[in-house]
Design a protein around this motif. Structure first.
Motif, PDB file in Angstrom:
ATOM      1  N   GLU A  25       0.652  -1.180   0.088  1.00 12.39           N
ATOM      2  CA  GLU A  25       0.094   0.089  -0.036  1.00 12.39           C
ATOM      3  C   GLU A  25       0.981   1.190  -0.014  1.00 12.39           C
ATOM      4  O   GLU A  25       0.605   2.350  -0.560  1.00 12.39           O
ATOM      5  CB  GLU A  25      -1.076  -0.017   1.187  1.00 12.39           C
ATOM      6  N   ALA A  26       1.835   1.315   0.857  1.00 10.29           N
ATOM      7  CA  ALA A  26       2.855   2.573   0.772  1.00 10.29           C
ATOM      8  C   ALA A  26       3.466   2.805  -0.700  1.00 10.29           C
ATOM      9  O   ALA A  26       3.622   3.688  -1.061  1.00 10.29           O
ATOM     10  CB  ALA A  26       4.187   2.179   1.689  1.00 10.29           C
ATOM     11  N   ILE A  27       3.755   1.782  -1.392  1.00 11.35           N
ATOM     12  CA  ILE A  27       4.261   1.877  -2.765  1.00 11.35           C
ATOM     13  C   ILE A  27       3.177   2.497  -3.628  1.00 11.35           C
ATOM     14  O   ILE A  27       3.116   3.120  -4.561  1.00 11.35           O
ATOM     15  CB  ILE A  27       4.882   0.439  -3.210  1.00 11.35           C
ATOM     16  N   LEU A  28       1.980   1.793  -3.453  1.00 15.01           N
ATOM     17  CA  LEU A  28       0.952   2.353  -4.334  1.00 15.01           C
ATOM     18  C   LEU A  28       0.550   3.526  -4.058  1.00 15.01           C
ATOM     19  O   LEU A  28       0.107   4.511  -5.025  1.00 15.01           O
ATOM     20  CB  LEU A  28      -0.215   1.425  -4.073  1.00 15.01           C
ATOM     21  N   GLU A  29       0.597   4.017  -2.656  1.00 11.21           N
ATOM     22  CA  GLU A  29       0.270   5.616  -2.429  1.00 11.21           C
ATOM     23  C   GLU A  29       1.389   6.393  -2.985  1.00 11.21           C
ATOM     24  O   GLU A  29       0.970   7.595  -3.556  1.00 11.21           O
ATOM     25  CB  GLU A  29       0.298   5.589  -0.832  1.00 11.21           C
ATOM     26  N   ARG A  30       2.539   5.987  -3.100  1.00  8.17           N
ATOM     27  CA  ARG A  30       3.705   6.868  -3.594  1.00  8.17           C
ATOM     28  C   ARG A  30       3.405   6.941  -4.927  1.00  8.17           C
ATOM     29  O   ARG A  30       3.732   8.067  -5.641  1.00  8.17           O
ATOM     30  CB  ARG A  30       5.002   6.287  -3.214  1.00  8.17           C
ATOM     31  N   ALA A  31       3.136   5.803  -5.735  1.00 10.59           N
ATOM     32  CA  ALA A  31       2.958   6.103  -6.901  1.00 10.59           C
ATOM     33  C   ALA A  31       1.922   6.855  -7.419  1.00 10.59           C
ATOM     34  O   ALA A  31       1.959   7.559  -8.454  1.00 10.59           O
ATOM     35  CB  ALA A  31       2.743   4.385  -7.631  1.00 10.59           C
ATOM     36  N   SER A  32       0.847   7.047  -6.839  1.00  5.19           N
ATOM     37  CA  SER A  32      -0.352   7.848  -6.946  1.00  5.19           C
ATOM     38  C   SER A  32       0.223   9.247  -6.841  1.00  5.19           C
ATOM     39  O   SER A  32      -0.180  10.042  -7.667  1.00  5.19           O
ATOM     40  CB  SER A  32      -1.307   7.490  -5.832  1.00  5.19           C
ATOM     41  N   TYR A  33       1.067   9.477  -5.845  1.00  2.39           N
ATOM     42  CA  TYR A  33       1.639  10.916  -5.704  1.00  2.39           C
ATOM     43  C   TYR A  33       2.488  11.192  -6.871  1.00  2.39           C
ATOM     44  O   TYR A  33       2.214  12.489  -7.454  1.00  2.39           O
ATOM     45  CB  TYR A  33       2.723  10.840  -4.474  1.00  2.39           C
ATOM     46  N   TRP A  34       3.381  10.322  -7.320  1.00  5.15           N
ATOM     47  CA  TRP A  34       4.006  10.530  -8.633  1.00  5.15           C
ATOM     48  C   TRP A  34       3.092  10.712  -9.735  1.00  5.15           C
ATOM     49  O   TRP A  34       3.576  11.544 -10.895  1.00  5.15           O
ATOM     50  CB  TRP A  34       5.163   9.642  -8.898  1.00  5.15           C
ATOM     51  N   ALA A  35       2.215   9.892 -10.062  1.00  7.27           N
ATOM     52  CA  ALA A  35       1.357   9.988 -10.982  1.00  7.27           C
ATOM     53  C   ALA A  35       0.595  11.519 -11.284  1.00  7.27           C
ATOM     54  O   ALA A  35       0.361  11.547 -12.519  1.00  7.27           O
ATOM     55  CB  ALA A  35       0.205   8.969 -11.125  1.00  7.27           C
ATOM     56  N   ASN A  36       0.563  12.054 -10.199  1.00  5.75           N
ATOM     57  CA  ASN A  36      -0.324  13.328 -10.121  1.00  5.75           C
ATOM     58  C   ASN A  36       0.683  14.570  -9.989  1.00  5.75           C
ATOM     59  O   ASN A  36       0.208  15.664  -9.873  1.00  5.75           O
ATOM     60  CB  ASN A  36      -1.292  13.375  -9.034  1.00  5.75           C
ATOM     61  N   TYR A  37       1.875  14.268 -10.119  1.00 10.32           N
ATOM     62  CA  TYR A  37       2.967  15.016  -9.734  1.00 10.32           C
ATOM     63  C   TYR A  37       2.994  16.245 -10.888  1.00 10.32           C
ATOM     64  O   TYR A  37       3.092  15.766 -12.191  1.00 10.32           O
ATOM     65  CB  TYR A  37       4.162  14.470  -9.537  1.00 10.32           C
ATOM     66  N   PRO A  38       3.029  17.480 -10.627  1.00  8.48           N
ATOM     67  CA  PRO A  38       2.755  18.457 -11.873  1.00  8.48           C
ATOM     68  C   PRO A  38       3.846  18.579 -12.677  1.00  8.48           C
ATOM     69  O   PRO A  38       3.769  19.254 -13.787  1.00  8.48           O
ATOM     70  CB  PRO A  38       2.302  19.786 -10.988  1.00  8.48           C
ATOM     71  N   VAL A  39       5.066  18.207 -12.168  1.00  8.27           N
ATOM     72  CA  VAL A  39       6.115  18.386 -13.056  1.00  8.27           C
ATOM     73  C   VAL A  39       6.843  17.088 -13.534  1.00  8.27           C
ATOM     74  O   VAL A  39       6.800  16.194 -12.717  1.00  8.27           O
ATOM     75  CB  VAL A  39       7.237  19.242 -12.416  1.00  8.27           C
ATOM     76  N   LYS A  40       7.024  17.303 -14.583  1.00  2.95           N
ATOM     77  CA  LYS A  40       7.508  15.797 -15.258  1.00  2.95           C
ATOM     78  C   LYS A  40       8.808  15.340 -14.689  1.00  2.95           C
ATOM     79  O   LYS A  40       9.183  14.088 -14.511  1.00  2.95           O
ATOM     80  CB  LYS A  40       7.597  16.032 -16.989  1.00  2.95           C
ATOM     81  N   VAL A  41       9.834  16.283 -14.731  1.00  3.07           N
ATOM     82  CA  VAL A  41      11.345  15.873 -14.353  1.00  3.07           C
ATOM     83  C   VAL A  41      11.492  16.603 -12.909  1.00  3.07           C
ATOM     84  O   VAL A  41      11.060  17.734 -12.742  1.00  3.07           O
ATOM     85  CB  VAL A  41      12.265  16.367 -15.376  1.00  3.07           C
ATOM     86  N   THR A  42      11.978  15.634 -11.814  1.00  4.57           N
ATOM     87  CA  THR A  42      12.191  16.362 -10.543  1.00  4.57           C
ATOM     88  C   THR A  42      13.534  16.048 -10.106  1.00  4.57           C
ATOM     89  O   THR A  42      14.268  15.487 -11.002  1.00  4.57           O
ATOM     90  CB  THR A  42      11.397  15.523  -9.246  1.00  4.57           C
ATOM     91  N   GLY A  43      13.978  16.727  -9.147  1.00  7.18           N
ATOM     92  CA  GLY A  43      15.393  16.503  -8.736  1.00  7.18           C
ATOM     93  C   GLY A  43      15.566  15.787  -7.188  1.00  7.18           C
ATOM     94  O   GLY A  43      16.346  15.725  -6.780  1.00  7.18           O
ATOM     95  N   GLN A  44      14.430  14.734  -7.446  1.00  2.00           N
ATOM     96  CA  GLN A  44      14.413  13.967  -6.346  1.00  2.00           C
ATOM     97  C   GLN A  44      15.645  13.059  -5.859  1.00  2.00           C
ATOM     98  O   GLN A  44      16.152  12.985  -4.766  1.00  2.00           O
ATOM     99  CB  GLN A  44      13.102  13.026  -6.350  1.00  2.00           C
ATOM    100  N   LEU A  45      16.051  12.629  -7.068  1.00  2.00           N
ATOM    101  CA  LEU A  45      17.185  11.764  -6.883  1.00  2.00           C
ATOM    102  C   LEU A  45      18.673  12.362  -7.592  1.00  2.00           C
ATOM    103  O   LEU A  45      19.217  11.358  -8.104  1.00  2.00           O
ATOM    104  CB  LEU A  45      17.114  10.059  -7.556  1.00  2.00           C
ATOM    105  N   ALA A  46      18.668  13.648  -7.630  1.00  2.00           N
ATOM    106  CA  ALA A  46      19.474  14.156  -8.176  1.00  2.00           C
ATOM    107  C   ALA A  46      20.953  13.926  -7.474  1.00  2.00           C
ATOM    108  O   ALA A  46      21.173  13.865  -6.415  1.00  2.00           O
ATOM    109  CB  ALA A  46      19.485  15.821  -8.012  1.00  2.00           C
ATOM    110  N   GLY A  47      21.864  13.504  -8.251  1.00  2.00           N
ATOM    111  CA  GLY A  47      23.202  13.202  -7.666  1.00  2.00           C
ATOM    112  C   GLY A  47      23.191  11.750  -7.356  1.00  2.00           C
ATOM    113  O   GLY A  47      24.403  11.042  -7.004  1.00  2.00           O
ATOM    114  N   LYS A  48      22.253  10.905  -7.640  1.00  2.00           N
ATOM    115  CA  LYS A  48      22.032   9.353  -7.557  1.00  2.00           C
ATOM    116  C   LYS A  48      22.405   8.560  -8.751  1.00  2.00           C
ATOM    117  O   LYS A  48      21.843   9.147  -9.812  1.00  2.00           O
ATOM    118  CB  LYS A  48      20.964   8.882  -6.831  1.00  2.00           C
ATOM    119  N   PHE A  49      23.042   7.669  -8.812  1.00  2.00           N
ATOM    120  CA  PHE A  49      23.473   6.735  -9.872  1.00  2.00           C
ATOM    121  C   PHE A  49      22.886   5.335  -9.847  1.00  2.00           C
ATOM    122  O   PHE A  49      22.788   4.538  -9.077  1.00  2.00           O
ATOM    123  CB  PHE A  49      24.689   6.788 -10.145  1.00  2.00           C
TER     124      PHE A  49
END
Length: 302
Positions: A24-48
């Motif tokens: 459920e936690a993964i599904l809820e977070r996916a719903s957050y990203w599905a409705n996120y207004p910006v297509k590209v985020t810096g959430q994982l900037a600097g991560k490989f």
């Protein structure tokens, strides 16, 4: 004091044994990203993040790559066909090499069952299963469950029919474990020679007529590349006995939805005109793969 999760805890090797709360936690977070207004985020900037595909893939690999780039991660794409694996390097040495270079997570698809679990015990970065043999394909099942919840509101109480090549299907297994955890009833429909021996006693097989009375009718790809000679007489015969033909589609309940993990063998598992039927959610599933994988990658890299 907040405890930091280990790489093993942030890995996603399968849905068998995963709790309802975790799903459920993964599904809820996916719903957050599905409705996120910006297509590209810096959430994982600097991560490989490295996509390590030791088995061919198109949709899954592109979906993961798009998810990684939307999160702002640096993406490394590895293909076994043009790697040192062709020179005899082991899968472990390849993954260990990329870990040593400093990647933060690895997405892995491979053919042999059990290798991924062994890798996860030796590697100190989180690993995400993008499909291992006929064992599991957890992100596919998560996007399937997300799609069902999106349509019905909840999973509890749904009857889900999975039709086709159960023996070779990692999708069927991950959906079985995940859907049961979420409270759905799962039933399989398959030719006798495509039933899974390893699941005997744990599942129920039904006729094609009964399978069509479910809330969700999921067709599986006929994996001809995994079949021994003579397993099926012809694709035409399979369609006649187990395919979702236009005639069979008329028997579905009005509220039922049609699903397929893709790629689709049109006019084999499902008739061409049914692929984009008003009750079909096949392309919705594909779209939902990106936010689900964003949630899983974010969970891994943290």
């Amino acid at each position: 004091m907040i405890r930091t999760q280990t790489a093993a805890e942030r890995s996603l090797l399968g849905l068998k044994g995963m709790s309802k709360q975790e799903i459920e936690a993964i599904l809820e977070r996916a719903s957050y990203w599905a409705n996120y207004p910006v297509k590209v985020t810096g959430q994982l900037a600097g991560k490989f993040v490295a996509n390590m595909f030791f088995e061919n893939s198109t949709r899954t690999r592109f979906s993961f790559e798009l998810a990684e780039k939307r999160l702002g991660a640096e993406v490394l794409n590895f293909s076994a066909a043009v790697s040192s694996v062709q020179k005899g390097e082991s899968i472990y040495d390849t993954v260990r090499t990329l870990e040593s270079m400093g990647i933060d997570a690895g997405i892995i698809r491979l053919k042999p069952v059990g290798v991924l679990q062994e890798l996860a015990q030796k590697i100190r970065i989180p690993l995400i299963n993008a499909g291992d043999g006929n064992n599991e394909h957890p992100t596919q099942a998560l996007l399937d469950i997300y799609t069902m919840r999106q349509h019905f509101g909840e999973i509890q109480g749904l009857t889900v029919s999975i039709i086709g090549d159960i023996q070779h299907s990692r999708v069927a297994r991950s959906n079985l474990w995940g859907l049961r955890t979420m409270g759905a009833e799962v039933q399989f429909c398959a030719p006798p020679q495509m039933m899974a021996q390893d699941l005997e006693g744990q599942i129920r097989y039904v006729s094609i007529e009964e399978a069509l009375r479910a809330d969700v009718v999921m067709l599986l790809r006929l994996q001809l590349e995994r079949h021994e000679t003579g397993m099926i007489k012809s694709a035409e015969e399979y369609r006649e006995q187990y395919g979702l033909t236009a005639e069979r589609a008329k028997l579905l309940k009005p509220h039922a939805i049609i699903m397929h993990p893709a790629p689709v063998n049109r006019n084999v598992e499902i008739d061409d005109e049914v692929v984009e039927h008003e009750q079909s959610r096949i392309f919705t599933q594909i779209a939902n793969g990106v936010p689900i994988r964003m949630a899983v990658i974010e969970r891994a890299v943290g």
